[in-house]
Enzyme design. Structure first.
Site, PDB file in Angstrom:
ATOM      1  CG  ASP A 150      -1.758  -1.156   1.434  1.00 21.64           C
ATOM      2  OD1 ASP A 150      -1.248  -2.217   1.838  1.00 21.64           O
ATOM      3  OD2 ASP A 150      -2.957  -1.062   1.137  1.00 21.64           O
ATOM      4  CG  ASN A 166      -1.830  -5.645   4.915  1.00 18.83           C
ATOM      5  OD1 ASN A 166      -2.015  -6.792   4.521  1.00 18.83           O
ATOM      6  ND2 ASN A 166      -1.595  -4.636   4.097  1.00 18.83           N
ATOM      7  CG  PHE A 192      -5.462 -10.448   3.018  1.00 18.37           C
ATOM      8  CD1 PHE A 192      -5.459  -9.068   3.168  1.00 18.37           C
ATOM      9  CD2 PHE A 192      -5.495 -11.236   4.164  1.00 18.37           C
ATOM     10  CE1 PHE A 192      -5.474  -8.485   4.431  1.00 18.37           C
ATOM     11  CE2 PHE A 192      -5.514 -10.664   5.431  1.00 18.37           C
ATOM     12  CZ  PHE A 192      -5.508  -9.285   5.570  1.00 18.37           C
ATOM     13  CG  ASN A 193      -6.850  -6.427  -0.204  1.00 17.21           C
ATOM     14  OD1 ASN A 193      -6.406  -6.430   0.932  1.00 17.21           O
ATOM     15  ND2 ASN A 193      -6.220  -5.849  -1.220  1.00 17.21           N
ATOM     16  CG  ASP A 243      -1.858  -2.959  -2.146  1.00 15.83           C
ATOM     17  OD1 ASP A 243      -1.509  -2.905  -0.956  1.00 15.83           O
ATOM     18  OD2 ASP A 243      -2.763  -3.704  -2.565  1.00 15.83           O
TER      19      ASP A 243
END
Ligand code: RIB
Ligand code: CA
Length: 318
Positions: A19, A43, A168-169, A242
């Protein structure tokens, strides 16, 4: 003469090494105008990702309001990734302390304020779970048309990373992700199909380190941290997830993509959080996302090198 207009953007993420690098890319780009930053739980806990967001903004000299996101996903319990990003969520090099005050608004209200006050629609760059973006859509449907597009890192046409089925997101907040994919605004999905090709190797982060300024040094350290972890679990390099969501906006020529219909599995014992991507193109399979499928890796690395070079002459107090 047509005055070039920058693209107004909102950055929503869970820094997180990648990020932070995505935000570095955004700040360095002459094409983007960062109107606000919002933290999301992912995270690490919301407190840690918010603190990290403020420190990254101080390092990069981002002068935009920063607001704390929701404490966790819309419905499910939080999932964090301390095993990847460390207990701070951004382990590694020393960073400045936050430079300004945290906004008194929450993330959704800051996003709504930015949309309301912008003359033109605003692009949302989502690099964490889509919790805040979904909450914005649910709380302020009257502002939906002020969202130009949502460029998100998440999902996968054919694979997951946190589970065999889910990235994950998306897995952290599948209900939020499904709300975003069905919202009717243009979505760019930088999923694992492209991010696992955006691999960074030691020669790449050494190129960045050799640029020699403070941001170059920190970004190289973040990349090295990310590389070491991913090598230990069998990756050939560090997948730079990201930054793909930002690069898709500022250098779309680097990417290949497919227009697909994306649905998010919110049930299922093994498949919760899977992005079901349909390319049949008939019946209910109406495309709702541009899914990135390929990247010019060399060009992507060049973009990162040129971006850190733009921080020559800038030094944050650490
Ligand atoms: O699966 C990769 C995603 O999960 C990235 O956004 C990374 O920062 C983590 O949030
Ligand atoms: Ca992230």
């Amino acid at each position: 003469m047509n005055e070039f207009k920058k693209l107004p953007v909102l950055l929503d993420g869970d820094p997180g090494h990648d990020d932070a690098i995505a935000w570095m890319l955004a700040k360095a780009s002459p094409l983007l105008d960062i109107r606000g930053i919002t933290s999301v739980a992912g995270n690490q806990t919301i407190e840690k990702t918010t603190y990290n967001a403020r420190r990254v903004a101080a390092l990069l000299g981002i002068d935009a309001p920063i607001a704390m996101g929701r404490p966790g996903p819309l419905l499910s319990d939080p999932i964090t990734a301390g095993n990847i990003h460390g207990q701070t969520g951004l382990d590694g090099p020393r960073l400045p302390e936050p430079a300004g005050e945290l906004s008194p608004l929450g993330a959704v209200e800051l996003m709504a304020k930015v949309l309301r006050e912008s003359e033109e629609p605003v692009t949302i760059v989502s690099t964490g779970p889509q919790t805040n973006v979904a909450a914005l859509l649910l709380a302020h449907p009257e502002l939906k048309e002020k969202i130009a597009r949502i460029s998100l890192m998440g999902g996968g046409i054919a694979t997951g990373n946190w589970t065999p089925a889910a990235e994950f997101n998306i897995l952290v907040d599948p209900e939020a992700a499904q709300t975003v994919f069905q919202c009717g605004r243009p979505v760019i999905m930088a999923g694992l199909d492209v991010t696992l090709k955006a691999l960074i190797f030691p020669e790449d982060f050494e190129r960045i380190r050799s640029v020699g300024n403070q941001v170059a040094h920190v970004v190289a350290e973040w990349l090295e941290f990310f590389y070491i972890f991913h090598r230990e679990i069998g990756y050939a390099g560090a997948p730079l997830h990201d930054p793909c969501a930002v690069a898709a906006l500022i250098a779309p020529q680097l990417f290949e993509s497919q227009e697909l219909n994306v649905q998010v599995e919110t049930a299922g014992e093994y498949c919760r959080g899977a992005t079901i991507c349909d390319n049949r193109g008939y019946g209910e399979s109406i495309p709702n996302a541009r899914c990135l499928t390929g990247v010019d890796r060399e060009g992507f690395v060049d973009l990162l090198v040129e971006a850190v070079r733009r921080y020559d002459g800038w030094e944050a107090a650490v």
